[in-house]
Design a protein around this motif. Structure first.
Motif, PDB file in Angstrom:
ATOM      1  N   ASP A 235       0.878  -1.167   0.000  1.00  0.00           N
ATOM      2  CA  ASP A 235       0.000   0.000   0.000  1.00  0.00           C
ATOM      3  C   ASP A 235       0.921   1.224   0.000  1.00  0.00           C
ATOM      4  O   ASP A 235       1.568   1.527   1.000  1.00  0.00           O
ATOM      5  CB  ASP A 235      -0.887  -0.010   1.248  1.00  0.00           C
ATOM      6  CG  ASP A 235      -1.895   1.134   1.260  1.00  0.00           C
ATOM      7  OD1 ASP A 235      -1.509   2.264   0.886  1.00  0.00           O
ATOM      8  OD2 ASP A 235      -3.049   0.906   1.664  1.00  0.00           O
ATOM      9  N   PHE A 236       0.993   1.925  -1.118  1.00  0.00           N
ATOM     10  CA  PHE A 236       2.005   2.970  -1.280  1.00  0.00           C
ATOM     11  C   PHE A 236       1.739   4.192  -0.405  1.00  0.00           C
ATOM     12  O   PHE A 236       2.667   4.921  -0.051  1.00  0.00           O
ATOM     13  CB  PHE A 236       2.138   3.347  -2.749  1.00  0.00           C
ATOM     14  CG  PHE A 236       2.736   2.238  -3.583  1.00  0.00           C
ATOM     15  CD1 PHE A 236       4.083   1.974  -3.536  1.00  0.00           C
ATOM     16  CD2 PHE A 236       1.921   1.434  -4.366  1.00  0.00           C
ATOM     17  CE1 PHE A 236       4.645   0.945  -4.269  1.00  0.00           C
ATOM     18  CE2 PHE A 236       2.460   0.404  -5.117  1.00  0.00           C
ATOM     19  CZ  PHE A 236       3.830   0.153  -5.072  1.00  0.00           C
ATOM     20  N   SER A 237       0.481   4.419  -0.047  1.00  0.00           N
ATOM     21  CA  SER A 237       0.219   5.528   0.878  1.00  0.00           C
ATOM     22  C   SER A 237       0.761   5.201   2.262  1.00  0.00           C
ATOM     23  O   SER A 237       1.328   6.055   2.956  1.00  0.00           O
ATOM     24  CB  SER A 237      -1.282   5.823   0.949  1.00  0.00           C
ATOM     25  OG  SER A 237      -1.988   4.713   1.496  1.00  0.00           O
ATOM     26  N   ILE A 238       0.600   3.936   2.674  1.00  0.00           N
ATOM     27  CA  ILE A 238       1.158   3.501   3.953  1.00  0.00           C
ATOM     28  C   ILE A 238       2.678   3.505   3.904  1.00  0.00           C
ATOM     29  O   ILE A 238       3.353   3.971   4.831  1.00  0.00           O
ATOM     30  CB  ILE A 238       0.630   2.103   4.324  1.00  0.00           C
ATOM     31  CG1 ILE A 238      -0.832   2.191   4.763  1.00  0.00           C
ATOM     32  CG2 ILE A 238       1.475   1.465   5.431  1.00  0.00           C
ATOM     33  CD1 ILE A 238      -1.469   0.860   5.074  1.00  0.00           C
ATOM     34  N   LEU A 239       3.244   3.002   2.811  1.00  0.00           N
ATOM     35  CA  LEU A 239       4.702   2.973   2.690  1.00  0.00           C
ATOM     36  C   LEU A 239       5.299   4.373   2.743  1.00  0.00           C
ATOM     37  O   LEU A 239       6.400   4.573   3.261  1.00  0.00           O
ATOM     38  CB  LEU A 239       5.107   2.281   1.380  1.00  0.00           C
ATOM     39  CG  LEU A 239       4.962   0.759   1.361  1.00  0.00           C
ATOM     40  CD1 LEU A 239       5.301   0.211  -0.016  1.00  0.00           C
ATOM     41  CD2 LEU A 239       5.878   0.127   2.411  1.00  0.00           C
ATOM     42  N   GLY A 240       4.570   5.343   2.215  1.00  0.00           N
ATOM     43  CA  GLY A 240       5.041   6.722   2.293  1.00  0.00           C
ATOM     44  C   GLY A 240       5.184   7.183   3.727  1.00  0.00           C
ATOM     45  O   GLY A 240       6.179   7.812   4.107  1.00  0.00           O
ATOM     46  N   SER A 241       4.186   6.850   4.560  1.00  0.00           N
ATOM     47  CA  SER A 241       4.245   7.222   5.983  1.00  0.00           C
ATOM     48  C   SER A 241       5.334   6.450   6.717  1.00  0.00           C
ATOM     49  O   SER A 241       6.045   6.996   7.568  1.00  0.00           O
ATOM     50  CB  SER A 241       2.891   6.945   6.652  1.00  0.00           C
ATOM     51  OG  SER A 241       1.869   7.728   6.074  1.00  0.00           O
ATOM     52  N   VAL A 242       5.474   5.166   6.382  1.00  0.00           N
ATOM     53  CA  VAL A 242       6.507   4.330   7.010  1.00  0.00           C
ATOM     54  C   VAL A 242       7.894   4.889   6.706  1.00  0.00           C
ATOM     55  O   VAL A 242       8.743   5.040   7.603  1.00  0.00           O
ATOM     56  CB  VAL A 242       6.396   2.871   6.527  1.00  0.00           C
ATOM     57  CG1 VAL A 242       7.630   2.062   6.943  1.00  0.00           C
ATOM     58  CG2 VAL A 242       5.139   2.219   7.075  1.00  0.00           C
TER      59      VAL A 242
END
Length: 460
Positions: A235-242
């Motif tokens: 999930d690229f939106s989650i990966l951005g936050s991570v």
């Protein structure tokens, strides 16, 4: 659904929670650092070639550190966010964070192994290897790279066990690998006469078993945040936050490699192989305290993140105050003792009288600034637990990139080989003062419902 285990993070007495969560983490990290150091102790005692072998393995440290740093990239960003999500009773999101982080770790494993295999020899020379030590360095790292995926999963996913409050289970994953490695080292190195190859083989076998333990738990019903193929779809939106939050611990670890490269180059230029070997010992001495301190802050961090996510700011303040007091005291006592007994620590790693004399001279200088560094360890962990990516990133960059590396390059022109050692305490003191100032100026604002809303919005 909230489990009893992670629910306790918001209700149990702070002191009791810190003891229950931090103690297993500290014990795990102590054992973890011991099995890294035991490698060096055994290698330094290989008949006839111990000093050269120790120096050769020492120059592989930047590669090993970078591999671990990428594991910290995923876990350092993912685990605090997962803990915050648990505090907000959003278990589905916590599992998506775990799954996406796991996919990121597998991607890192393939890329890192391929890159370092291809560029291994020129990199080792760049990191301080010489014609006398290159064969030991190359032998060790070639075997170690085969186990890259085990290192990424064992180190990168274990934090997701801790963030749920399962500190004992997280401790067991480290203990399993450590005990096996410590047991296999003397067998492979001395009984089977495998030397440096045996040390590397023992390490990757132990990491493989640790990784298997971690995966088994995270895919079982015992885990409140469960790993599955469904959640591993990135999930690229989650990966951005991570990655936004994980960049700080990543830089803290990865820049250790840059520092080692710069320092080893300076030591090789102004001193020689024995001075490069001294840095291996100095780094090991620091690991003996700051890896356990890091284990303590990792154990406490879920309490900060969970209660911040739940809006229980008084509990967050209590936890932070106690954590900083403990990290400062522990670091101060250990560093002062090491400064007073440098020969004792040198003798753990080598029997070479010339190398012992060098370490006796430089150890008190090199670690002097670390006497107050426990303050920064507590502050840095607090910012990470509160989801403050930008401040954490700046603190990480300040000490190592902005201060330490330039100082290590400049000071040897004025002080010779000792200039390399002077760089460390100067950078440490300056960064601690800055970190504490930033903490005092920002903590009141961070612990507000407005900031919590912004962190939650950023995650979503």
């Amino acid at each position: 659904m909230q489990t009893k285990q992670d629910g306790r993070l918001g209700t149990e007495k702070i002191g009791k929670l810190m003891l229950e969560l931090a103690l297993p983490s500290v014990l795990a990290q102590i054992v973890n650092v011991l099995y890294n150091i035991v490698d060096r102790i055994y290698i330094g005692r290989i008949p006839d070639v111990g000093s050269l072998a120790l120096t050769g393995v020492g120059v592989t440290f930047p590669i090993i550190t970078i591999i671990s740093a990428f594991a910290g990239f995923a876990s350092g960003g993912g685990a605090p966010l997962a803990a915050i999500a648990l505090g907000q009773k959003n278990r589905d999101r916590a599992e998506k964070i775990l799954g996406s982080s796991t996919s990121l770790l597998l991607f890192f494993s393939v890329c890192l192994m391929a890159f370092f295999f291809f560029f291994q020899t020129p990199l080792l020379y760049l990191f301080g290897a010489s014609s006398n030590t290159i064969r030991y360095a190359s032998t060790y790292i070639s075997i170690y790279l085969v186990g890259t995926v085990f290192v990424e999963l064992a180190v990168g996913l274990n934090t997701f066990i801790s963030c749920q409050g399962h500190a004992r289970t997280a401790m067991c994953s480290v203990l399993i690998g450590a005990v096996i490695n410590i047991g296999l080292d003397p067998v492979f190195i001395f009984v089977l006469h495998m030397g440096v190859s045996g040390a590397a083989l023992a390490t990757i076998l132990s990491q493989a078993l640790s990784a298997a333990w971690v995966l088994r738990f995270l895919t079982s019903k015992k885990s409140g945040v469960r790993l599955s193929l469904r959640t591993m779809k990135p999930d690229f939106s989650i990966l951005g936050s991570v990655m936004a939050l994980g960049i700080s611990p990543f830089i803290m670890s990865a820049t250790e490699s840059a520092i080692t490269i710069v320092m080893n180059h300076g030591l090789q230029t102004y001193g020689g192989d024995l001075y490069v070997g001294s840095m291996t010992i100095l780094q090991s001495v620091l690991q003996l305290i700051f890896v356990p301190v890091n284990g303590f802050t990792n154990g406490v961090q879920p309490i900060i993140s969970y209660n911040f996510g739940a809006g229980q700011f008084d509990r967050v303040r209590q936890t932070i105050r106690r954590m900083i007091a403990i990290t400062f005291t522990a670091a101060f006592v250990y560093v002062v003792f090491a400064m007073l007994r440098p020969a004792l620590f040198a003798g753990l790693f080598t029997t070479d009288p010339e190398l012992i004399v060098i370490v006796e001279k430089v150890l008190p200088v090199y670690i002097a600034g670390m006497a107050i560094f426990g303050l920064q360890s507590g502050v840095q962990s607090s910012f990470l637990g509160l989801g403050q990516a930008k401040i954490s990133l700046f603190i990480a960059l300040l000490r190592k990139v902005i201060l330490l590396i330039p100082l290590a390059l400049i000071l040897p022109h004025f002080f010779g080989v000792m200039g390399v050692y002077y760089a460390e305490p100067i950078a440490d003191v300056c960064s601690v003062i800055t970190a504490v100032t930033l903490f005092l100026c920002n903590i009141r604002k961070i612990l507000s419902t407005e900031t919590l809303a912004k962190v939650t919005h950023t995650e979503e």
